[in-house]
Design a protein around this motif. Structure first.
Motif, short mmCIF file in Angstrom:
data_model
loop_
_atom_site.label_atom_id
_atom_site.label_comp_id
_atom_site.label_asym_id
_atom_site.label_seq_id
_atom_site.Cartn_x
_atom_site.Cartn_y
_atom_site.Cartn_z
N ILE A 1 24.77 -32.74 31.01
CA ILE A 1 26.10 -32.52 31.59
C ILE A 1 26.14 -31.17 32.31
CG2 ILE A 1 28.53 -32.07 31.02
CD1 ILE A 1 28.26 -34.13 28.77
N ILE A 2 25.64 -30.14 31.64
CA ILE A 2 25.67 -28.79 32.22
C ILE A 2 24.77 -28.71 33.45
CG2 ILE A 2 25.17 -26.35 31.81
CD1 ILE A 2 27.62 -27.42 30.32
N LEU A 3 23.56 -29.24 33.35
CA LEU A 3 22.62 -29.15 34.47
C LEU A 3 23.07 -29.94 35.69
CD1 LEU A 3 19.21 -29.46 32.53
CD2 LEU A 3 20.21 -27.40 33.56
N ASN A 4 23.88 -30.97 35.50
CA ASN A 4 24.32 -31.81 36.62
C ASN A 4 25.72 -31.47 37.12
OD1 ASN A 4 22.33 -34.24 37.28
ND2 ASN A 4 22.21 -33.83 35.07
N LEU A 5 26.28 -30.33 36.68
CA LEU A 5 27.57 -29.90 37.22
C LEU A 5 27.43 -29.57 38.71
CD1 LEU A 5 28.90 -27.48 34.45
CD2 LEU A 5 29.79 -29.74 35.01
N ASN A 6 28.43 -29.95 39.48
CA ASN A 6 28.39 -29.53 40.88
C ASN A 6 28.61 -28.03 40.97
OD1 ASN A 6 31.23 -28.95 40.95
ND2 ASN A 6 31.61 -31.16 41.13
N ILE A 7 28.34 -27.45 42.13
CA ILE A 7 28.35 -26.00 42.26
C ILE A 7 29.70 -25.40 41.89
CG2 ILE A 7 28.16 -24.08 43.90
CD1 ILE A 7 25.51 -25.29 43.05
N GLY A 8 30.76 -26.02 42.34
CA GLY A 8 32.09 -25.48 42.07
C GLY A 8 32.40 -25.44 40.59
#
Length: 491
Positions: A426-433
């Motif tokens: 979940i953390i690694l796939n967060l979008n930049i914003g």
């Protein structure tokens, strides 16, 4: 009439002394026949006369009691001659127990009347009986463990019956214990019953030691058929003993044991309190030893499979997560080729052990394995690498579409057993914003010194909103630093 009948019966029993010593069933059966044959006569002819005369006597029961008294005299004469012939003594006990059972169940004999069990409970006879029971039980254990079908379930072709996958030796052993219980449960005193209970506990411990010895011979093949059969046997015995602990008969023995221990100060106040409150049972010591053996054996199996999984994951650990193409650059996402050996190993071992272990054991096995695999992938693959957008997406695809579904047959939401992997993805796939916003919240919490405060509504709420509950805030900060797609930075 009673005098004549009594003299006649006494003469017949005495005259048959020599042959009756070897064949007690002859005179025991004869007495049962006399009781049965005279029941109608006593109820219809004698009882009305006694009632009319004002005697509150049951003619049939008194007749039975008189005959039993003759049996007791006969046993008192015969038993000393049989004490040192194990086979004859064992045969006598068997016949007496059968006689008693029919006497009570068929002819309604009262428990307050004289009984053959009183003769068997006399010290000299009782100790020999106990010794013989132990001897024949140990012989039976030798034969059941050396049998060709010792580790094979007799219900192996009937899946709904063979839920526990019980090997033949374990089922035979528990039948042996059940038969012993049935033999001594009608003894007149609790102290005698407790001595038989100690015998049963000794036999359980002996059988556990024998199983442990066989298990050690199979240690190198901890996933093999026999090793799994031993594990099923240990689990079955522990389960049955736990069930027996709630049986009324054993609860009564527990109360009797409590009284004995209280008088002798054999147990601590804590142990006495546990017995009195029913928090423990008469079989607790045995169950704890069996549970420890079960845990050790399962741990050995889990470690074996986990080593295989780690070996199969060597190439997957070296995957170039920071240079993989993004999801948009791929027509269709597919499983990483380097993950195949690891997943195939997991699949094959799960299928193998599901076939060989009973359901409850297999459930413990796969949950223990999942915990180790979860930490392995999280610590040695995720935390040991950097991830660009494509790498993070590929990791999530490998885990959510391939690893987690391997366990979907055993639970509804397998991803909940891989909390470290799931939340890391979940953390690694967060979008930049979202990643920048989360990073600011965590940094702000750290700067304000609230990172060590359990009441952190802003940071905790932010993580919970994303579905992160297991990972600590420090872990999340580390994961954010593993992302390489931050704007204007190399990482």
């Amino acid at each position: 009439m009673y005098l004549v009948l009594g003299i006649t019966l006494r003469c017949r029993l005495t005259a048959s002394k020599r042959r009756a010593t070897n064949k007690p069933e002859w005179y025991l059966t004869q007495v049962l026949m006399w009781i049965g044959n005279h029941t109608k006569f006593l109820d219809e002819k004698i009882q009305p006369i006694l009632d009319k005369a004002g005697y509150s006597v049951n003619a049939r029961l008194e007749f039975s009691r008189a005959l039993v008294m003759l049996i007791l005299e006969k046993l008192a004469t015969d038993i000393p001659c049989l004490l040192y012939d194990d086979n004859l003594l064992c045969h006598l006990v068997d016949e007496v127990l059968l006689f008693e059972r029919e006497l009570y169940t068929v002819h309604g004999y009262l428990s307050t009347f004289p009984s053959c069990m009183h003769i068997l409970s006399e010290e000299t006879c009782f100790q020999r009986w106990l010794t013989v029971e132990r001897k024949f039980a140990l012989q039976k254990m030798d034969s059941m463990l050396s049998s060709e079908t010792a580790w094979i379930s007799q219900y192996k072709d009937i899946s709904d019956v063979d839920e526990m996958k019980v090997p033949g030796c374990a089922e035979t052993f528990m039948t042996l214990l059940f038969v012993i219980t049935d033999r001594y449960k009608n003894l007149p005193t609790a102290s005698r019953k407790l001595q038989f209970l100690e015998l049963q506990k000794d036999l359980v411990d002996d059988f556990r030691i024998r199983l442990t010895q066989v298990m050690k011979e199979e240690t190198r093949a901890s996933l093999g058929f026999r090793y799994c059969a031993i594990l099923n046997a240990v689990n079955y015995i522990a389960t049955v003993l736990s069930d027996w602990a709630d049986n009324v008969f054993f609860l009564q023995l527990q109360q009797a044991a409590l009284e004995v221990c209280a008088d002798s100060n054999a147990l601590s106040k804590l142990q006495l309190g546990q017995l009195a409150s029913m928090e423990s049972s008469v079989f607790d010591d045995m169950i704890n030893l069996l549970e420890r053996l079960k845990h050790d054996m399962l741990t050995r199996q889990v470690d074996h499979v986990f080593r295989e999984v780690k070996d199969a994951a060597r190439l997957y650990r070296k995957e170039r997560w920071l240079s993989l193409p993004s999801q948009a650059e791929q027509a269709v996402m597919s499983l990483s080729s380097t993950a195949c050996p690891m997943l195939l190993t997991l699949r094959d071992r799960l299928l193998q052990l599901e076939q060989q272990l009973c359901h409850s054991l297999f459930k413990i096995f796969w949950q223990m394995l999942v915990e180790k695999v979860d930490m392995f992938i999280y610590q040695e693959i995720i935390l040991a690498n950097y991830f660009n957008e494509g790498g993070a997406a590929q990791l999530q695809f490998d885990m959510s579409r391939n690893l987690f579904p391997l366990f979907s047959h055993y639970c509804k939401r397998p991803e909940n057993y891989f909390k470290h992997i799931k939340e890391a993805c979940i953390i690694l796939n967060l979008n930049i914003g979202s990643a920048l916003l989360l990073k600011d919240v965590l940094e702000s919490a750290s700067e304000n010194g609230t990172i060590l405060n359990p009441n952190q509504p802003s940071a905790t709420a932010a993580l919970n909103e994303l579905g992160v509950y297991k990972l600590a805030q420090q872990d999340v900060e580390i994961l954010l630093n593993l992302k390489t797609n931050w704007p204007n930075t190399g990482k």
